[in-house]
Scaffold this motif. Structure first.
Motif, PDB file in Angstrom:
ATOM      1  N   ARG A 275       0.833  -1.208   0.000  1.00 23.77           N
ATOM      2  CA  ARG A 275       0.000   0.000   0.000  1.00 23.77           C
ATOM      3  C   ARG A 275       0.869   1.261   0.000  1.00 23.77           C
ATOM      4  O   ARG A 275       0.528   2.247  -0.653  1.00 23.77           O
ATOM      5  CB  ARG A 275      -0.933  -0.004   1.212  1.00 23.77           C
ATOM      6  CG  ARG A 275      -2.020  -1.079   1.131  1.00 23.77           C
ATOM      7  CD  ARG A 275      -2.810  -1.196   2.419  1.00 23.77           C
ATOM      8  NE  ARG A 275      -3.795  -2.276   2.325  1.00 23.77           N
ATOM      9  CZ  ARG A 275      -4.520  -2.731   3.351  1.00 23.77           C
ATOM     10  NH1 ARG A 275      -4.376  -2.180   4.546  1.00 23.77           N
ATOM     11  NH2 ARG A 275      -5.376  -3.711   3.167  1.00 23.77           N
ATOM     12  N   LEU A 276       1.992   1.211   0.691  1.00 23.04           N
ATOM     13  CA  LEU A 276       2.877   2.378   0.731  1.00 23.04           C
ATOM     14  C   LEU A 276       3.521   2.657  -0.629  1.00 23.04           C
ATOM     15  O   LEU A 276       3.977   3.767  -0.894  1.00 23.04           O
ATOM     16  CB  LEU A 276       3.978   2.175   1.781  1.00 23.04           C
ATOM     17  CG  LEU A 276       3.511   2.111   3.236  1.00 23.04           C
ATOM     18  CD1 LEU A 276       4.681   1.802   4.156  1.00 23.04           C
ATOM     19  CD2 LEU A 276       2.822   3.406   3.652  1.00 23.04           C
ATOM     20  N   ALA A 277       3.563   1.647  -1.478  1.00 22.49           N
ATOM     21  CA  ALA A 277       4.158   1.833  -2.804  1.00 22.49           C
ATOM     22  C   ALA A 277       3.329   2.766  -3.675  1.00 22.49           C
ATOM     23  O   ALA A 277       3.776   3.162  -4.755  1.00 22.49           O
ATOM     24  CB  ALA A 277       4.324   0.477  -3.498  1.00 22.49           C
ATOM     25  N   VAL A 278       2.136   3.144  -3.227  1.00 22.37           N
ATOM     26  CA  VAL A 278       1.303   4.073  -3.997  1.00 22.37           C
ATOM     27  C   VAL A 278       1.877   5.484  -3.982  1.00 22.37           C
ATOM     28  O   VAL A 278       1.597   6.287  -4.869  1.00 22.37           O
ATOM     29  CB  VAL A 278      -0.144   4.075  -3.450  1.00 22.37           C
ATOM     30  CG1 VAL A 278      -0.223   4.836  -2.127  1.00 22.37           C
ATOM     31  CG2 VAL A 278      -1.118   4.658  -4.453  1.00 22.37           C
ATOM     32  N   PHE A 279       2.709   5.796  -2.980  1.00 25.89           N
ATOM     33  CA  PHE A 279       3.231   7.155  -2.844  1.00 25.89           C
ATOM     34  C   PHE A 279       4.314   7.430  -3.886  1.00 25.89           C
ATOM     35  O   PHE A 279       5.102   6.547  -4.217  1.00 25.89           O
ATOM     36  CB  PHE A 279       3.792   7.386  -1.443  1.00 25.89           C
ATOM     37  CG  PHE A 279       2.741   7.397  -0.368  1.00 25.89           C
ATOM     38  CD1 PHE A 279       1.909   8.496  -0.216  1.00 25.89           C
ATOM     39  CD2 PHE A 279       2.582   6.315   0.480  1.00 25.89           C
ATOM     40  CE1 PHE A 279       0.935   8.513   0.767  1.00 25.89           C
ATOM     41  CE2 PHE A 279       1.613   6.322   1.465  1.00 25.89           C
ATOM     42  CZ  PHE A 279       0.781   7.425   1.610  1.00 25.89           C
ATOM     43  N   GLY A 337       6.791  -3.129  -5.134  1.00 24.02           N
ATOM     44  CA  GLY A 337       5.607  -2.956  -4.301  1.00 24.02           C
ATOM     45  C   GLY A 337       4.380  -2.602  -5.111  1.00 24.02           C
ATOM     46  O   GLY A 337       3.271  -3.075  -4.823  1.00 24.02           O
ATOM     47  N   ARG A 338       4.550  -1.783  -6.152  1.00 23.32           N
ATOM     48  CA  ARG A 338       3.409  -1.416  -6.999  1.00 23.32           C
ATOM     49  C   ARG A 338       2.897  -2.628  -7.774  1.00 23.32           C
ATOM     50  O   ARG A 338       1.688  -2.766  -7.988  1.00 23.32           O
ATOM     51  CB  ARG A 338       3.809  -0.293  -7.946  1.00 23.32           C
ATOM     52  CG  ARG A 338       3.945   1.054  -7.255  1.00 23.32           C
ATOM     53  CD  ARG A 338       4.463   2.123  -8.195  1.00 23.32           C
ATOM     54  NE  ARG A 338       3.457   2.497  -9.176  1.00 23.32           N
ATOM     55  CZ  ARG A 338       2.545   3.447  -8.985  1.00 23.32           C
ATOM     56  NH1 ARG A 338       2.512   4.114  -7.842  1.00 23.32           N
ATOM     57  NH2 ARG A 338       1.671   3.745  -9.918  1.00 23.32           N
ATOM     58  N   GLY A 342      -0.769  -4.157  -7.503  1.00 25.40           N
ATOM     59  CA  GLY A 342      -1.620  -4.446  -8.656  1.00 25.40           C
ATOM     60  C   GLY A 342      -2.184  -5.844  -8.640  1.00 25.40           C
ATOM     61  O   GLY A 342      -3.295  -6.083  -9.120  1.00 25.40           O
ATOM     62  N   CYS A 343      -1.419  -6.775  -8.096  1.00 27.34           N
ATOM     63  CA  CYS A 343      -1.870  -8.175  -8.043  1.00 27.34           C
ATOM     64  C   CYS A 343      -2.768  -8.458  -6.842  1.00 27.34           C
ATOM     65  O   CYS A 343      -3.361  -9.537  -6.760  1.00 27.34           O
ATOM     66  CB  CYS A 343      -0.658  -9.104  -7.993  1.00 27.34           C
ATOM     67  SG  CYS A 343       0.374  -9.056  -9.467  1.00 27.34           S
ATOM     68  N   SER A 344      -2.861  -7.497  -5.924  1.00 26.02           N
ATOM     69  CA  SER A 344      -3.564  -7.757  -4.678  1.00 26.02           C
ATOM     70  C   SER A 344      -5.074  -7.587  -4.784  1.00 26.02           C
ATOM     71  O   SER A 344      -5.820  -8.035  -3.911  1.00 26.02           O
ATOM     72  CB  SER A 344      -3.049  -6.805  -3.589  1.00 26.02           C
ATOM     73  OG  SER A 344      -3.448  -5.465  -3.881  1.00 26.02           O
TER      74      SER A 344
END
Length: 782
Positions: A275-279, A337-338, A342-344
């Motif tokens: 989730r932090l990879a969204v930043f 992480g992104r 995307g796979c989550s």
């Protein structure tokens, strides 16, 4: 000179690569470091740049592109790193060329792989026009332009399998040195021994010498023995090598390392990590608490889970200058992480939370930009630039035009102060292109922002059209506050086109409406526009009263930007009195300090220009030359023509030639060059008396005195005064008395008096004689 970051850890190995790349840059103007993610391209590039910094007179400048997603923003990102701002009616690349052409400078473009086309085009354009520029780029592939030299960055050297080596020999390999150095940072007392040397060598070998992978593995020594790390890596590699056949082994190795690090996390740690990879460009704890909760993670859990990710080297923590920690991920880790996000199946929700948080942040910031907290909030928004862009991109992409209009409405003043006119207008055009059925309230805001940004670009005709429609919608909606803002920008557009009386009428209505709505900040700014228009119409008394009223209101609400504008206008009025240069200098100094504080480089440049003119009138000619040189250098970089102060620029430029003659061309040009070489910060410090050059000893000007220059009217031929010389120059340029009066902000009668006096002094019988005299004496150019 430059903006290279200070390394947080030592640079291990790479002696051959460093020497080779430095040698290549000695005779090649574009060098690109290529290789897979995590191989150390950025670190090598920064090490090379730091080594070569002394060889570039104008510095080494880093442009970080990793968090950028829009290729169209590459020129702007480069410009932001260099302090160059967009110019009206010109491509930003042209402004960059003008700035870089005379400079000996190394530009480091880091992480170009996802923006290859844009980086290649810009690099090709800049190199073709800027002969002393060199570029060092990093990316997973070459830029592919003529003259480019590529350096494939290898992985670190590792011991070969089955090789019989002594402890000392193992310690000589770069990968081993890196592992030991990083492990000792994590576990003080860790060292290479005869017992662990084999496992360390095996770990480095299985990681193929990839620096990032080695650093991640070394971080595990706090929880695992080196032998365990080596064993787990072997299992992980065996599990993950069945990736894309098109991927290189090293890329698969890095992916395996990242996957392995990910697998070592607990389930809640994994969830927060992705989730932090969204930043984009980092985040704060509060932002993490906004996007992290859910699926077994409470808001209260985020700080602990985030700390664990920092401990495991998947997140980097920076304590920050204000004591509040800021977090980020190395780009390869963020990309992994992104992908995981995307796979989550939760990417949509997480990006939505991200956009919601930054919309709320911008809306909290917007009113603070008009208060004593203005500077702090401008800095906060600048720090979140990439996140705000990502949020706006997401909202527009999802068709959430109401939310996009709210975000733009909250950000427009930030864009205006920082000169982001083209970017703001481009975002708004995207909204208008998507918004056939956009609600009227949202459309009114989008049109206002687009029109105001067009004002900033000096595209006043487009601004009038956009603002006219915006005003109509605000009035239909009964939104008096929105109507006041639209009227203000419309008045600015009228003044910009020379229609001062129309601008005055529109702005008077805007001020009345703004005050009725309690918008004192807006009214203060509008009063400054009004004062400018009144002054342009020759109403100095009215302009003075309006500017003083605007200053009082700005100071009441704590708005430095508005106070700067009012102080500047009052200073120009003081200069026009021909007898109050001291007051003009004080007012310009106050305006300059406030402009610098909010980061408004345009007003910084105009204040430097005005202070140069004041110094010249006081006989401090070398100081004047330095300030003019600094102003010119800055004005070449910024959107100066977008401001209604353009006539003041003309007036200041007319004072340069007389000052040059009085000081002497050689001395004046030397002072001018000193000013041009100053950074904006140095120029501000010098102008405000916080710094001085060896030659600047005050008034009368030390350099002028040492050159034997008399500090009075006798310095001009035939005893002309400075004002008479200015009038003569304009007269020889074909200007009528009325035009001269307008440019010098004098009455026509005063100009006629100056003309009569200078005719008497030089024995001229008319304009032709005066023109011939001016050309002969060097007071005008043919």
């Amino acid at each position: 000179m430059g903006n290279l970051p200070s390394p947080l850890s030592s640079f291990v190995g790479r002696e051959r690569e460093t020497a080779g790349v430095e040698g290549l840059l000695g005779h090649t103007r574009l060098v690109t470091l290529t290789g897979p993610g995590g191989c150390g391209k950025t670190r090598l590039g920064l090490a090379v740049a730091a080594d070569l910094a002394a060889e570039f007179d104008d510095g080494v400048w880093l442009v970080e592109l990793a968090s950028l997603s829009d290729p169209a923003l590459v020129p702007q990102t480069v410009a932001a790193a260099l302090g160059v701002r967009e110019q009206p009616g010109r491509a930003l690349s042209a402004a960059l060329i003008d700035y870089l052409r005379p400079k000996q400078l190394l530009l480091v473009l880091d992480n170009c792989e996802h923006l290859v086309g844009a980086c290649a085009g810009l690099a090709d354009t800049l190199l073709a026009s800027c002969p002393r520029l060199r570029i060092l780029a990093t990316g997973r592939q070459a830029l592919g332009i003529t003259g480019e030299a590529c350096w494939q960055v290898p992985t670190l050297s590792v011991p070969e399998e089955g090789q019989a080596l002594s402890l000392e020999q193992v310690a000589e390999y770069e990968a081993v040195r890196l592992f030991v150095e990083r492990a000792s940072l994590r576990l003080p007392g860790f060292e290479l021994t005869s017992h662990n040397a084999g496992a360390v060598a095996q770990t480095c070998r299985r990681l193929d010498g990839i620096p990032l992978a080695i650093e991640l593995a070394a971080a595990r020594v706090t929880a695992l023995a080196v032998e365990q790390i080596a064993d787990r890596l072997e299992d992980c590699l065996a599990l993950l090598t069945a990736g894309s056949p098109a991927a290189s082994p090293r890329q698969r190795t890095l992916r395996a390392t990242l996957a392995w690090s990910h697998e070592l996390l607990g389930e809640r740690e994994r969830r927060l990590f992705r989730r932090l990879a969204v930043f984009a460009g980092g985040w704060t704890l509060e932002a993490a608490e906004a996007v992290g909760p859910g699926g077994g993670i409470r808001r209260a859990d985020v700080v602990e889970l985030l700390s664990r990710l920092v401990d495991k080297s998947l997140v980097v923590a920076d304590s920050g200058s204000q004591g509040a920690a800021r977090y980020s991920m190395l780009e390869p880790i963020r990309q992994y992480g992104r992908e995981a996000l995307g796979c989550s199946g939760e990417a949509e929700a997480v990006r939505g939370h991200h956009a919601d948080w930054f919309l709320a942040l911008a809306e909290r910031a917007a009113p603070q930009l008009k208060t004593p907290q203005q500077v702090a909030w401008l800095g906060r928004l600048a720090q979140e630039d990439n996140n705000l862009r990502a949020a706006l991109e997401w909202l527009l992409g999802r068709g959430q035009l109401v939310e996009a209009s709210r975000l733009a409405w909250a950000l427009w003043l930030f864009w205006w102060i920082r000169g982001r006119f083209a970017e703001g207008r481009r975002w708004m055009q995207q909204a208008l292109d998507k918004g056939a059925a956009m609600p009227a309230a949202a459309r009114a805001k989008v049109l206002f922002v687009a029109g105001t940004m067009a004002d900033g670009q000096a595209d006043y005709r487009s601004a009038e059209s956009l603002l006219g429609e915006s005003l109509g919608l605000f009035k239909q909606l009964g939104d008096r506050r929105g109507a006041a803002y639209a009227l203000s920008s419309a008045g600015f557009a009228a003044i910009g086109q020379g229609r001062n009386r129309q601008g005055i009428a529109v702005l008077e209505e805007a001020v009345e409406l703004a005050l009725a709505e309690g918008e004192r900040w807006a009214a203060a700014f509008m009063l400054c526009f009004l004062a400018t228009a009144r002054r342009n119409e020759g109403d100095r008394t009215g302009a003075q009263q309006l500017a003083e009223r605007g200053l009082a209101l700005s100071e009441e609400v704590g708005d430095r930007e508005g106070a700067c504008a009012a102080l500047y206008i009052l200073a120009t009025l003081a200069q026009e009195s021909e007898s109050d240069g001291g007051r003009a200098g004080r007012l310009l100094g106050e305006a300059l300090a406030r402009a610098a504080e909010v980061g408004d480089q345009t007003n910084v440049a105009y204040c430097l220009d005005g202070l140069a003119a004041v110094a010249g009138e006081q006989g401090r000619l070398a100081r004047a030359g330095r300030l003019w040189g600094a102003a010119e250098a800055l004005l070449e970089q910024i959107e100066a023509a977008a401001y209604v102060y353009a006539p003041d620029r003309v007036l200041c430029r007319d004072r340069v030639a007389p000052a040059r003659l009085r000081l002497g061309v050689e001395a004046f040009e030397a002072a001018w060059a000193q000013g041009r070489a100053m950074t904006p910060g140095q120029a501000v410090a010098y102008a405000l008396g916080q710094a001085a050059t060896e030659q600047d000893a005050g008034a009368p000007d030390a350099q002028a005195a040492s050159a034997g220059v008399v500090q009075d009217s006798a310095a001009y031929p035939d005893g002309l005064t400075a004002r008479e010389a200015e009038v003569l120059r304009l007269l020889a340029g074909g200007n009528t008395n009325k035009e001269i009066a307008a440019q010098l902000v004098l009455s026509v009668a005063t100009v006629q008096r100056h003309v009569a006096n200078l005719y008497r002094k030089i024995g001229a019988r008319g304009r032709a004689d005066a023109t011939a005299y001016a050309l002969k004496r060097g007071l005008a150019q043919a």
